[in-house]
Scaffold this active site. Structure first.
Site, PDB file in Angstrom:
ATOM      1  N   LYS A 191      -4.416  30.410  -8.215  1.00 41.08           N
ATOM      2  CA  LYS A 191      -3.873  31.570  -7.477  1.00 41.08           C
ATOM      3  C   LYS A 191      -3.453  30.941  -6.077  1.00 41.08           C
ATOM      4  O   LYS A 191      -2.412  31.152  -5.630  1.00 41.08           O
ATOM      5  CB  LYS A 191      -4.979  32.814  -7.175  1.00 41.08           C
ATOM      6  CG  LYS A 191      -4.594  33.922  -6.291  1.00 41.08           C
ATOM      7  CD  LYS A 191      -5.806  34.620  -5.800  1.00 41.08           C
ATOM      8  CE  LYS A 191      -6.111  34.107  -4.409  1.00 41.08           C
ATOM      9  NZ  LYS A 191      -7.202  35.087  -3.876  1.00 41.08           N
ATOM     10  N   ASP A 209      -3.950  38.086  -7.695  1.00 37.67           N
ATOM     11  CA  ASP A 209      -5.050  38.406  -6.739  1.00 37.67           C
ATOM     12  C   ASP A 209      -5.547  39.761  -7.415  1.00 37.67           C
ATOM     13  O   ASP A 209      -5.076  40.193  -8.300  1.00 37.67           O
ATOM     14  CB  ASP A 209      -4.874  38.440  -5.150  1.00 37.67           C
ATOM     15  CG  ASP A 209      -3.706  39.630  -4.756  1.00 37.67           C
ATOM     16  OD1 ASP A 209      -3.359  40.307  -5.641  1.00 37.67           O
ATOM     17  OD2 ASP A 209      -3.741  39.842  -3.648  1.00 37.67           O
TER      18      ASP A 209
END
Length: 323
Positions: A191, A209
């Protein structure tokens, strides 16, 4: 006389032939009548449209939805992204940064806290430790004191000092521009790596996320729960060139309208395309009160972005490292 005897026989034969003909006609008519009924049962387009526009909860559906074809899913997903691009024309990372080093540190610090809190904390951190070399040689206790407001400050201190040391020792003090190198840094997962690649180097990536995960499941783009599998499933729906902007659009929408507990369905610009419409407040006036006005504007705003994101000529600045 023989003709008299043959007349009743002829009449009986004619009667029998007529009855058989009528029976055959009746069977034929029945068969014709049944055919349209069978066709009606198999009509499916209405059902698929109803599902897209309906109010069935997302959790009740697995990916891909049984009544939505792969082609229909791709079209709906891309249309949602186009609509969000109109609503959030200046979507960007909401962490403040001036270079790739600041971005990777700020993204690591953003775990389990808000971007606003990180933006309030990093100015002091970067003023004292402007380079990887400075942060690598920092006293952990002093860094902990600065990072305390971010939560999990001990673990985060260990990560940012560790990644700074790795940058100095393994990459000459420079943030690498490749996924396989970034994920080797302490505290940096896929991420964080995609945030850095997309916004500091102009390389496409999907940032999965909590907001992104919630919305793509609500929209029935995927039923996956593992971030890596979500990334793969969503990446297959869009051209690679769309990945970074798509991430911004989805995350901005999740922060401003499609909240976890009370989504503002009645004020949502993509309500007609959302299978989860109705999970939140549907009354337009009540829904407006649920909107969150954050840095960078609010739904429907098409004014200039904050001054920090304008270049010298007053135009939106391109991502760091792009062009």
């Amino acid at each position: 006389m023989p003709s008299d005897k043959s007349t009743p026989a002829k009449k009986a034969a004619a009667k029998k032939a007529g009855a058989a003909s009528k029976k055959a006609s009746a069977k034929k008519a029945a068969a014709v009548k049944k055919a349209p009924a069978a066709k009606k049962v198999t009509v499916a387009p209405k059902k698929a449209t109803a599902r897209v526009k309906g109010t069935a909860p997302a959790k009740a559906v697995v990916h891909p939805p049984g009544d939505e074809s792969r082609t229909a899913l791709v079209r709906r997903a891309r249309r949602i992204n186009r609509e969000l691009a109109e609503v959030y024309p200046y979507a960007h990372p909401e962490l403040d940064f001036d270079n790739s080093f600041q971005l990777v540190v700020a993204t690591v610090l953003s775990a389990q806290t808000t971007d606003l809190r990180v933006n309030q904390t990093t100015p002091a951190l970067f003023a004292k430790y402007p380079t990887p070399e400075d942060l690598a040689a920092a006293n952990p206790e002093e860094v902990e004191e600065i990072l305390r407001p971010c939560g999990f400050f001990r673990a985060k201190t260990k990560s940012v000092i560790g990644l700074s040391k790795a940058l100095v020792e393994d990459f000459g003090g420079e943030v690498p521009g490749w996924l396989e190198d970034l994920v080797k840094l302490p505290g940096v997962g896929r991420k964080t790596a995609f945030v850095v690649l997309g916004n500091a180097f102009g390389r496409p990536g999907i940032t999965v996320d909590t907001h992104f995960q919630r919305l793509v499941r609500r929209w029935q783009w995927t039923g996956e729960t593992d971030p890596d599998k979500i990334e793969a499933a969503i990446g297959a729906l869009f051209p690679k060139s769309d990945w970074t902007d798509l991430s911004h659009h989805v995350i901005w929408h999740g922060r401003r309208i499609c909240h976890a507990r009370k989504p503002a369905c009645g004020a949502c610009p993509i309500a007609p395309l959302c299978p989860a419409f109705g999970e939140g407040e549907t009354d337009p006036e009540k829904a407006k009160k649920l909107l969150k006005y954050e840095k960078g504007g609010f739904p429907g705003q098409r004014l200039r972005p904050p001054q920090a994101y304008l270049d010298a000529g007053g135009k939106p600045a391109p991502p760091l490292g792009a062009g």
